[in-house]
Design a protein around this motif. Structure first.
Motif, PDB file in Angstrom:
ATOM      1  N   ILE A 139     -17.519 -56.454   9.094  1.00 30.44           N
ATOM      2  CA  ILE A 139     -16.896 -57.398   8.561  1.00 30.44           C
ATOM      3  C   ILE A 139     -15.276 -57.735   8.958  1.00 30.44           C
ATOM      4  O   ILE A 139     -14.892 -56.629   8.936  1.00 30.44           O
ATOM      5  CB  ILE A 139     -17.202 -57.843   7.069  1.00 30.44           C
ATOM      6  CG1 ILE A 139     -16.902 -59.304   6.852  1.00 30.44           C
ATOM      7  CG2 ILE A 139     -16.427 -56.810   6.345  1.00 30.44           C
ATOM      8  CD1 ILE A 139     -17.333 -59.624   5.226  1.00 30.44           C
ATOM      9  N   HIS A 189     -23.267 -57.666  11.397  1.00 31.49           N
ATOM     10  CA  HIS A 189     -21.917 -58.366  11.543  1.00 31.49           C
ATOM     11  C   HIS A 189     -21.657 -59.479  10.821  1.00 31.49           C
ATOM     12  O   HIS A 189     -22.528 -60.435  10.887  1.00 31.49           O
ATOM     13  CB  HIS A 189     -21.615 -58.192  12.805  1.00 31.49           C
ATOM     14  CG  HIS A 189     -22.399 -59.388  13.578  1.00 31.49           C
ATOM     15  ND1 HIS A 189     -23.600 -58.902  14.125  1.00 31.49           N
ATOM     16  CD2 HIS A 189     -22.036 -60.497  13.944  1.00 31.49           C
ATOM     17  CE1 HIS A 189     -24.079 -59.908  14.649  1.00 31.49           C
ATOM     18  NE2 HIS A 189     -23.386 -60.937  14.674  1.00 31.49           N
ATOM     19  N   TYR A 190     -20.648 -59.664   9.920  1.00 29.45           N
ATOM     20  CA  TYR A 190     -20.263 -60.737   9.306  1.00 29.45           C
ATOM     21  C   TYR A 190     -18.701 -61.314   9.670  1.00 29.45           C
ATOM     22  O   TYR A 190     -17.765 -60.363   9.772  1.00 29.45           O
ATOM     23  CB  TYR A 190     -20.071 -60.436   7.869  1.00 29.45           C
ATOM     24  CG  TYR A 190     -21.616 -59.970   7.384  1.00 29.45           C
ATOM     25  CD1 TYR A 190     -22.618 -60.837   7.513  1.00 29.45           C
ATOM     26  CD2 TYR A 190     -21.866 -58.614   7.181  1.00 29.45           C
ATOM     27  CE1 TYR A 190     -23.914 -60.620   7.165  1.00 29.45           C
ATOM     28  CE2 TYR A 190     -23.318 -58.258   7.089  1.00 29.45           C
ATOM     29  CZ  TYR A 190     -24.329 -59.123   7.033  1.00 29.45           C
ATOM     30  OH  TYR A 190     -25.617 -58.594   6.623  1.00 29.45           O
ATOM     31  N   HIS A 191     -18.449 -62.613   9.496  1.00 27.53           N
ATOM     32  CA  HIS A 191     -17.226 -63.083   9.601  1.00 27.53           C
ATOM     33  C   HIS A 191     -16.785 -64.101   8.270  1.00 27.53           C
ATOM     34  O   HIS A 191     -17.579 -64.527   7.534  1.00 27.53           O
ATOM     35  CB  HIS A 191     -17.479 -64.293  10.824  1.00 27.53           C
ATOM     36  CG  HIS A 191     -17.686 -63.690  12.088  1.00 27.53           C
ATOM     37  ND1 HIS A 191     -16.444 -63.203  12.824  1.00 27.53           N
ATOM     38  CD2 HIS A 191     -18.620 -63.612  13.038  1.00 27.53           C
ATOM     39  CE1 HIS A 191     -16.970 -62.844  13.942  1.00 27.53           C
ATOM     40  NE2 HIS A 191     -18.364 -63.215  13.926  1.00 27.53           N
ATOM     41  N   MET A 208     -21.808 -69.054  12.523  1.00 30.67           N
ATOM     42  CA  MET A 208     -21.742 -69.078  11.130  1.00 30.67           C
ATOM     43  C   MET A 208     -22.636 -70.086  10.822  1.00 30.67           C
ATOM     44  O   MET A 208     -22.366 -71.333  11.155  1.00 30.67           O
ATOM     45  CB  MET A 208     -20.558 -69.009  10.457  1.00 30.67           C
ATOM     46  CG  MET A 208     -19.569 -67.643  10.410  1.00 30.67           C
ATOM     47  SD  MET A 208     -17.797 -67.885  10.037  1.00 30.67           S
ATOM     48  CE  MET A 208     -18.261 -68.082   8.048  1.00 30.67           C
TER      49      MET A 208
END
Length: 323
Positions: free
Chosen positions: A42, A93-95, A116
């Motif tokens: 992240i 995976h992250y934003h 997103m």
């Protein structure tokens, strides 16, 4: 309640538009996370400017030097390629949306680039719940909360805020189950310099949720480019240092690189750049959180060399947080 050990990789404030070596920093992180075989990665915002830097709605008198330079000398950085590298990581995976994503575009544009669906959201990994928040709202003179939009937030002194729609969603997420919770944001969620203005309201939600047993274990943020851990009312607030630099502004401006690099990245001079990329690996279990950081140093001259008396670090400390 069943939850397993979970391990994730995390960084913040890469600032591809400011740093000449952002690609190397991201590559180093990605390769290390592959070796560590983390459960997910992240990034906590201020990754890059999502759009071109030609349009900004901030008034001339309040426009900071970094925006002026970005408009004058757009960074020649392969952002799409580097974002794809992050997004094609072999694990989830992250934003998180940072404030500088909105210096030259809207939330919708930034979200589209990052892939997103929502500006705030939750996900579950190995029995742990993770909330991702959006603190990029400012209060107008009439008391209305407004999204950051094309740099207009630099004309406001009443920021940042978590909006009421999001607060209602947070309360629902906190109360709907007994799953332990970790919260990610760009801005600090507790009271203090550059933290959200309605931290008390959020803290009250945490207290309400924790009455039946500790749920909210840890809040992790970026934004301030420092390495800090605080505890308030039983909740830990951890500020992760920037991957790249500490922004210091015009007072300590200094050219450290070649003329070619300084001309292509004119905001470098307003930073105390870190020699190596900073990031963390966080391991969670029933007893606590274990943060494995990166030791580093400033590219000379350091803040101390230049007479800066702020308590700054070019490292991410190893930490142990016990619930």
């Amino acid at each position: 309640m069943h939850y397993s050990n979970v391990k994730f990789g995390i960084f913040t404030d890469l600032h591809l538009d400011i740093m000449h070596d952002g690609r190397i920093r991201l590559d180093t992180f990605i390769e290390q996370m592959k070796k560590e075989d983390v459960d997910f990665i992240i990034q906590l915002g201020d990754f890059c400017y999502p759009e071109d830097t030609s349009k900004c709605l901030c008034s001339e008198k309040n426009m900071p030097i970094n925006l002026k330079n970005a408009m004058r000398v757009p960074a020649d950085v392969p952002k799409i390629e580097l974002l794809e590298k992050f997004n094609k990581f072999f694990k989830p995976h992250y934003h998180v949306l940072g404030n500088h994503e909105f210096d030259f575009c809207s939330k919708e544009q930034a979200m589209k680039l990052y892939g997103m669906d929502k500006r705030y959201y939750s996900f579950i990994c190995k029995g742990w719940k993770f909330l991702v928040l959006d603190g990029n709202n400012f209060k107008t003179k009439t008391g209305e909360l407004k999204d950051y939009y094309y740099g207009d937030y630099f004309d406001s002194e009443d920021l940042p805020y978590i909006d009421s729609e999001q607060m209602e969603w947070i309360e629902k997420e906190l109360l709907e189950s007994d799953i332990p919770i970790i919260i990610f944001s760009h801005q600090p969620l507790n009271e203090g310099p550059r933290g959200i203005k309605n931290a008390d309201e959020l803290s009250n939600l945490f207290i309400k949720a924790n009455r039946s047993g500790k749920k909210v274990r840890l809040c992790i943020n970026g934004h301030t480019h420092v390495d800090r851990l605080e505890c308030d009312k039983g909740v830990y607030y951890y500020t992760l240092n920037s991957m790249s630099n500490h922004w210091i502004g015009t007072k300590f401006a200094k050219h450290r690189f070649s003329d070619e690099i300084e001309e292509a990245f004119p905001n470098l001079q307003y930073t105390f750049p870190y020699k190596s990329p900073l990031y963390a690996i966080v391991e969670l279990n029933s007893k606590g959180a274990y943060i494995k950081g990166e030791s580093g140093e400033f590219i000379k001259p350091s803040p101390l060399d230049m007479g800066c008396d702020e308590d700054l670090s070019a490292s991410v400390q190893d930490r142990e947080i016990l619930w």
